[in-house]
Design an enzyme around this catalytic site. Structure first.
Site, mmCIF file in Angstrom:
data_model
loop_
_atom_site.group_PDB
_atom_site.id
_atom_site.type_symbol
_atom_site.label_atom_id
_atom_site.label_comp_id
_atom_site.label_asym_id
_atom_site.label_seq_id
_atom_site.Cartn_x
_atom_site.Cartn_y
_atom_site.Cartn_z
ATOM 1 N N ILE A 97 7.106 60.594 -27.950
ATOM 2 C CA ILE A 97 7.550 61.561 -27.082
ATOM 3 C C ILE A 97 6.191 62.211 -26.459
ATOM 4 O O ILE A 97 5.246 62.403 -27.030
ATOM 5 C CB ILE A 97 8.286 62.897 -27.822
ATOM 6 N N HIS A 98 6.188 62.393 -25.095
ATOM 7 C CA HIS A 98 5.271 62.776 -24.517
ATOM 8 C C HIS A 98 5.474 63.613 -23.026
ATOM 9 O O HIS A 98 6.627 63.318 -22.385
ATOM 10 C CB HIS A 98 4.137 61.686 -24.052
ATOM 11 N N PHE A 99 4.523 64.364 -22.698
ATOM 12 C CA PHE A 99 4.669 64.959 -21.445
ATOM 13 C C PHE A 99 3.986 64.195 -20.328
ATOM 14 O O PHE A 99 2.834 63.835 -20.674
ATOM 15 C CB PHE A 99 4.138 66.604 -21.386
#
Length: 156
Positions: A97-99
């Site tokens: 999960i990443h921005f």
């Protein structure tokens, strides 16, 4: 701010005569640290986000569990399309999960702010957590999401 690690990877687009874009990958210990870093990255050039002009960005990736759900914020172009500047993504091939953030004053400058603990999760665990994060921004305005991600705290 918690410690982070930084890596730069070259992303070479297809086609001749196109300069490669570099994406900086940084690892963070928490959702809020990653979101704060992402918003700071967007505003790190000469141009700054005018939050009154922000609109929500909806996932267009059919393979994503968040397809057609709000995953970020961006600005509408004169042609009516929405350019995302910060969005929450999930990757099962290394970034978890990443921005994803794009610098407002230099669209070739990209940041992936990775939630470190999500990289080693099982795909099922990661997807469940990702969808919990997506549910948290459901039915929120672009300004609410920007303020939350920029400060690490949901507005009252």
């Amino acid at each position: 701010m918690s410690e982070s690690s930084t890596f730069t990877t070259a992303v070479v687009p297809e086609g001749e005569g196109v300069a490669p874009m570099a994406e900086t990958v940084q690892y963070y210990n928490s959702y809020s640290d990653a979101s704060i870093a992402s918003c700071a990255f967007v505003d790190s050039g000469k141009d700054k986000i005018d939050k009154t002009k922000l609109v929500t960005y909806t996932s267009r990736l059919a393979a994503s569990p968040a397809y057609q759900k709000v995953v970020g914020v961006g600005l509408k172009t004169a042609a009516g399309s929405i350019v995302p500047y910060v969005r929450l993504d999930m990757d099962n091939t290394g970034k978890g999960i990443h921005f994803n953030a794009t610098k407002l004053s230099d669209s070739s400058a990209k940041l992936a702010a990775v939630l470190k603990t999500t990289v080693s999760m099982t795909e099922a665990q990661r997807t469940q957590l990702y969808m919990e994060y997506i549910k948290g921004i459901e039915n929120r305005s672009a300004q609410f999401i920007w303020d939350w991600w920029r400060t690490g705290k949901a507005p009252a």
